[in-house]
Design a protein around this motif. Structure first.
Motif, PDB file in Angstrom:
ATOM      1  N   ARG A   1       3.995  12.598   1.974  1.00 36.57           N
ATOM      2  CA  ARG A   1       3.150  11.979   1.534  1.00 36.57           C
ATOM      3  C   ARG A   1       2.994  10.424   1.432  1.00 36.57           C
ATOM      4  O   ARG A   1       3.930   9.887   0.749  1.00 36.57           O
ATOM      5  N   ILE A   2       2.298   9.587   2.180  1.00 38.44           N
ATOM      6  CA  ILE A   2       2.278   8.301   2.310  1.00 38.44           C
ATOM      7  C   ILE A   2       0.849   7.650   1.878  1.00 38.44           C
ATOM      8  O   ILE A   2       0.036   7.937   1.961  1.00 38.44           O
ATOM      9  N   LEU A   3       1.063   6.640   0.986  1.00 36.75           N
ATOM     10  CA  LEU A   3      -0.103   5.650   0.480  1.00 36.75           C
ATOM     11  C   LEU A   3       0.455   4.357   1.060  1.00 36.75           C
ATOM     12  O   LEU A   3       1.252   3.825   0.776  1.00 36.75           O
ATOM     13  N   GLU A   4      -0.838   3.650   1.426  1.00 35.49           N
ATOM     14  CA  GLU A   4      -0.571   2.478   1.651  1.00 35.49           C
ATOM     15  C   GLU A   4      -1.572   1.570   0.771  1.00 35.49           C
ATOM     16  O   GLU A   4      -2.883   2.128   0.443  1.00 35.49           O
ATOM     17  N   VAL A   5      -1.210   0.664   0.078  1.00 36.14           N
ATOM     18  CA  VAL A   5      -1.843  -0.185  -0.790  1.00 36.14           C
ATOM     19  C   VAL A   5      -2.486  -1.467  -0.434  1.00 36.14           C
ATOM     20  O   VAL A   5      -1.721  -2.231   0.361  1.00 36.14           O
ATOM     21  N   GLY A   6      -3.791  -1.606  -0.515  1.00 42.34           N
ATOM     22  CA  GLY A   6      -4.366  -2.854  -0.092  1.00 42.34           C
ATOM     23  C   GLY A   6      -4.507  -2.887   1.643  1.00 42.34           C
ATOM     24  O   GLY A   6      -4.238  -3.777   2.157  1.00 42.34           O
ATOM     25  N   CYS A   7      -4.891  -1.884   2.058  1.00 40.27           N
ATOM     26  CA  CYS A   7      -4.956  -1.398   3.514  1.00 40.27           C
ATOM     27  C   CYS A   7      -6.084  -2.127   4.290  1.00 40.27           C
ATOM     28  O   CYS A   7      -6.098  -1.966   5.250  1.00 40.27           O
ATOM     29  N   GLY A   8      -7.050  -2.632   3.605  1.00 40.92           N
ATOM     30  CA  GLY A   8      -8.029  -2.905   4.376  1.00 40.92           C
ATOM     31  C   GLY A   8      -8.981  -1.734   5.098  1.00 40.92           C
ATOM     32  O   GLY A   8      -8.928  -0.630   4.629  1.00 40.92           O
ATOM     33  N   ARG A   9      -9.058  -1.717   6.142  1.00 39.17           N
ATOM     34  CA  ARG A   9      -9.938  -0.725   6.933  1.00 39.17           C
ATOM     35  C   ARG A   9      -8.969   0.338   7.443  1.00 39.17           C
ATOM     36  O   ARG A   9      -9.213   1.456   7.933  1.00 39.17           O
ATOM     37  N   GLY A  10      -7.652   0.133   7.390  1.00 38.84           N
ATOM     38  CA  GLY A  10      -6.487   0.932   7.689  1.00 38.84           C
ATOM     39  C   GLY A  10      -5.928   1.492   8.886  1.00 38.84           C
ATOM     40  O   GLY A  10      -5.716   2.289   9.213  1.00 38.84           O
ATOM     41  N   TYR A  11      -5.946   0.180   9.578  1.00 31.30           N
ATOM     42  CA  TYR A  11      -5.154   0.299  10.837  1.00 31.30           C
ATOM     43  C   TYR A  11      -4.039   0.513  11.067  1.00 31.30           C
ATOM     44  O   TYR A  11      -3.653   1.772  11.931  1.00 31.30           O
ATOM     45  N   LEU A  12      -2.989   0.409  10.019  1.00 32.88           N
ATOM     46  CA  LEU A  12      -1.653   0.969   9.993  1.00 32.88           C
ATOM     47  C   LEU A  12      -1.561   2.490   9.658  1.00 32.88           C
ATOM     48  O   LEU A  12      -1.128   3.185  10.319  1.00 32.88           O
ATOM     49  N   LEU A  13      -2.350   2.832   8.627  1.00 31.48           N
ATOM     50  CA  LEU A  13      -2.470   4.101   8.425  1.00 31.48           C
ATOM     51  C   LEU A  13      -3.139   4.869   9.538  1.00 31.48           C
ATOM     52  O   LEU A  13      -2.386   6.247   9.956  1.00 31.48           O
ATOM     53  N   CYS A  14      -4.043   4.346  10.364  1.00 29.67           N
ATOM     54  CA  CYS A  14      -4.196   5.342  11.703  1.00 29.67           C
ATOM     55  C   CYS A  14      -3.276   5.530  12.577  1.00 29.67           C
ATOM     56  O   CYS A  14      -2.977   6.358  13.285  1.00 29.67           O
ATOM     57  N   ASP A  15      -2.294   4.181  12.838  1.00 34.50           N
ATOM     58  CA  ASP A  15      -1.436   4.372  13.547  1.00 34.50           C
ATOM     59  C   ASP A  15      -0.349   5.347  13.215  1.00 34.50           C
ATOM     60  O   ASP A  15       0.367   6.183  14.072  1.00 34.50           O
ATOM     61  N   LEU A  16      -0.021   5.416  11.772  1.00 35.41           N
ATOM     62  CA  LEU A  16       0.975   6.516  11.374  1.00 35.41           C
ATOM     63  C   LEU A  16       0.069   7.659  11.622  1.00 35.41           C
ATOM     64  O   LEU A  16       1.389   8.734  11.968  1.00 35.41           O
ATOM     65  N   PHE A  17      -0.780   8.105  11.570  1.00 35.84           N
ATOM     66  CA  PHE A  17      -1.431   9.234  11.780  1.00 35.84           C
ATOM     67  C   PHE A  17      -1.152   9.549  13.246  1.00 35.84           C
ATOM     68  O   PHE A  17      -0.712  10.786  13.599  1.00 35.84           O
ATOM     69  N   ASN A  18      -1.719   8.542  14.112  1.00 33.99           N
ATOM     70  CA  ASN A  18      -1.482   9.015  15.501  1.00 33.99           C
ATOM     71  C   ASN A  18      -0.060   9.130  15.715  1.00 33.99           C
ATOM     72  O   ASN A  18      -0.072   9.905  17.145  1.00 33.99           O
ATOM     73  N   PHE A  19       0.829   8.533  15.295  1.00 33.30           N
ATOM     74  CA  PHE A  19       2.140   8.889  15.494  1.00 33.30           C
ATOM     75  C   PHE A  19       2.961  10.226  14.972  1.00 33.30           C
ATOM     76  O   PHE A  19       3.996  10.346  15.321  1.00 33.30           O
ATOM     77  N   GLY A  20       1.919  10.893  14.416  1.00 33.18           N
ATOM     78  CA  GLY A  20       2.511  12.250  13.808  1.00 33.18           C
ATOM     79  C   GLY A  20       2.580  12.528  12.349  1.00 33.18           C
ATOM     80  O   GLY A  20       2.559  13.526  11.748  1.00 33.18           O
ATOM     81  N   PHE A  21       2.234  11.316  11.492  1.00 41.33           N
ATOM     82  CA  PHE A  21       2.536  11.615  10.047  1.00 41.33           C
ATOM     83  C   PHE A  21       1.212  12.114   9.704  1.00 41.33           C
ATOM     84  O   PHE A  21       0.129  11.570  10.165  1.00 41.33           O
ATOM     85  N   GLU A  22       1.184  13.307   8.959  1.00 36.38           N
ATOM     86  CA  GLU A  22       0.053  14.129   8.447  1.00 36.38           C
ATOM     87  C   GLU A  22      -0.661  13.753   7.320  1.00 36.38           C
ATOM     88  O   GLU A  22      -1.799  13.952   7.233  1.00 36.38           O
ATOM     89  N   ASN A  23       0.015  13.349   6.294  1.00 39.49           N
ATOM     90  CA  ASN A  23      -0.477  13.010   4.985  1.00 39.49           C
ATOM     91  C   ASN A  23      -0.788  11.617   4.675  1.00 39.49           C
ATOM     92  O   ASN A  23       0.431  11.173   4.091  1.00 39.49           O
ATOM     93  N   VAL A  24      -1.432  10.734   5.011  1.00 38.37           N
ATOM     94  CA  VAL A  24      -1.552   9.346   4.954  1.00 38.37           C
ATOM     95  C   VAL A  24      -2.831   9.336   4.180  1.00 38.37           C
ATOM     96  O   VAL A  24      -3.802   9.812   4.561  1.00 38.37           O
TER      97      VAL A  24
END
Length: 316
Positions: free
Chosen positions: A112-135
């Protein structure tokens, strides 16, 4: 935001006396408003003397984190799971983005990964696209919460509203320097992390670029950056909040040079002349100059003197 939080006669990191006071101008948008910063005599941290009451002015709608495009791959998570951990690490090794610092953490695709202060979440979307499931992300300054689909959500909440002992990894990608309550933020992250979880903080660092460019160093970013840390101030802050820094990755780039050179010429990075898009730096620098800047940045990283770094913090 607590506008009184930084009005103190001593350093907010180590409580030592200040040795110097500087006046820096807002340069990203060319407002040129002036702000005083204090330098600690002990840890060397630079910190804004007083937070402006009109901070909204310095985060206009065209601020880059509000306009960065995000997108999820149009495929379901179970397809990505077929590739497993090996595929994720192999892709991250190739990818030359902020995602690179994830590979320095022992993190699995189901963690389980949390990004703090992520704005619209471009990094989270990248992480999900690369295979991480719980972001997931949290950003208290969002106009409204965002649901990207497939469980990737960004909530408009404070850290103290989240459940404790929930996350394997917490990331702050160039957001910690924008936060006034430094100790409280790390204490909140400590509460949210699982026992062996990792807090990865990517921030500007006072290094050679600060010494070279002074008030024109692009990462000063007054008044948005409340704190500009040194290695020593980060060590002190981590210790005070029951963290150990187990690894530090310097990841500065040519940006520290070419953007600071623009500031020396009084050229803002974003202005009405470019419809508030990024400044076309290639108009001012040759291909060879850019290559030289990048080479110099990598040399500074190897010497641990670059102007940005990722700190990997673990609970004591």
């Amino acid at each position: 935001m607590n506008t009184e939080s930084l009005l103190a006669p001593v350093c907010h990191i180590c409580e030592s006396k200040f040795s110097k006071t500087y006046t820096f101008k807002e340069k990203m948008f060319g407002f040129n408003d002036e702000f005083k910063y204090n330098e600690c005599s002990n840890c060397g941290c630079l910190q804004i003397a007083e937070i402006p009451g009109n901070m909204d002015k310095y985060y206009p709608p065209y601020y880059y984190s509000f306009t960065t495009k995000t997108a999820l791959l149009k495929r379901k998570p179970f397809i990505k799971r077929l590739f497993g951990r090996f595929r994720v690490k192999r892709v991250l090794k190739r990818k030359a983005t902020a995602l690179n610092y994830i590979k320095h953490i022992n993190v699995g695709i189901k963690d389980r990964i949390l990004e703090v202060g992520c704005g619209r979440g471009y990094l989270l979307c990248d992480l999900f696209n690369f295979g991480f499931e719980n972001v997931e992300g949290v950003d208290k300054y969002l106009p409204e919460e965002i649901d990207h689909g497939y469980g990737v959500k960004i909530r408009k909440k404070e850290l103290n509203e989240l459940d404790p002992d929930r996350y394997d990894v917490i990331m702050m990608n160039h957001v910690f320097e924008h936060m006034d309550q430094q100790h409280q933020v790390l204490n909140d992250c400590h509460r949210l992390l699982k026992k062996n979880g990792c807090l990865a903080i990517c921030i500007p660092i006072l290094g050679d670029a600060w010494k070279i460019y002074g008030e024109n160093w692009v990462q000063l970013d007054a008044p948005r950056h409340f704190f500009l840390h040194t290695l020593k101030s980060m060590e002190i802050l981590a210790d005070h909040t029951s963290f150990n820094i187990k690894h530090t990755l310097f990841d500065s780039s040519s940006f520290q040079f070419w953007a600071s050179e623009l500031y020396k010429k009084s050229i803002p990075l974003f202005s009405s002349k470019n419809n508030y898009g990024p400044y076309p730096y290639y108009e001012n620098f040759s291909e060879q100059e850019m290559e030289d800047y990048e080479s110099k940045a990598q040399q500074l990283n190897e010497l641990k003197r670059g102007d940005t770094a990722v700190f990997y913090l673990y609970k004591k």
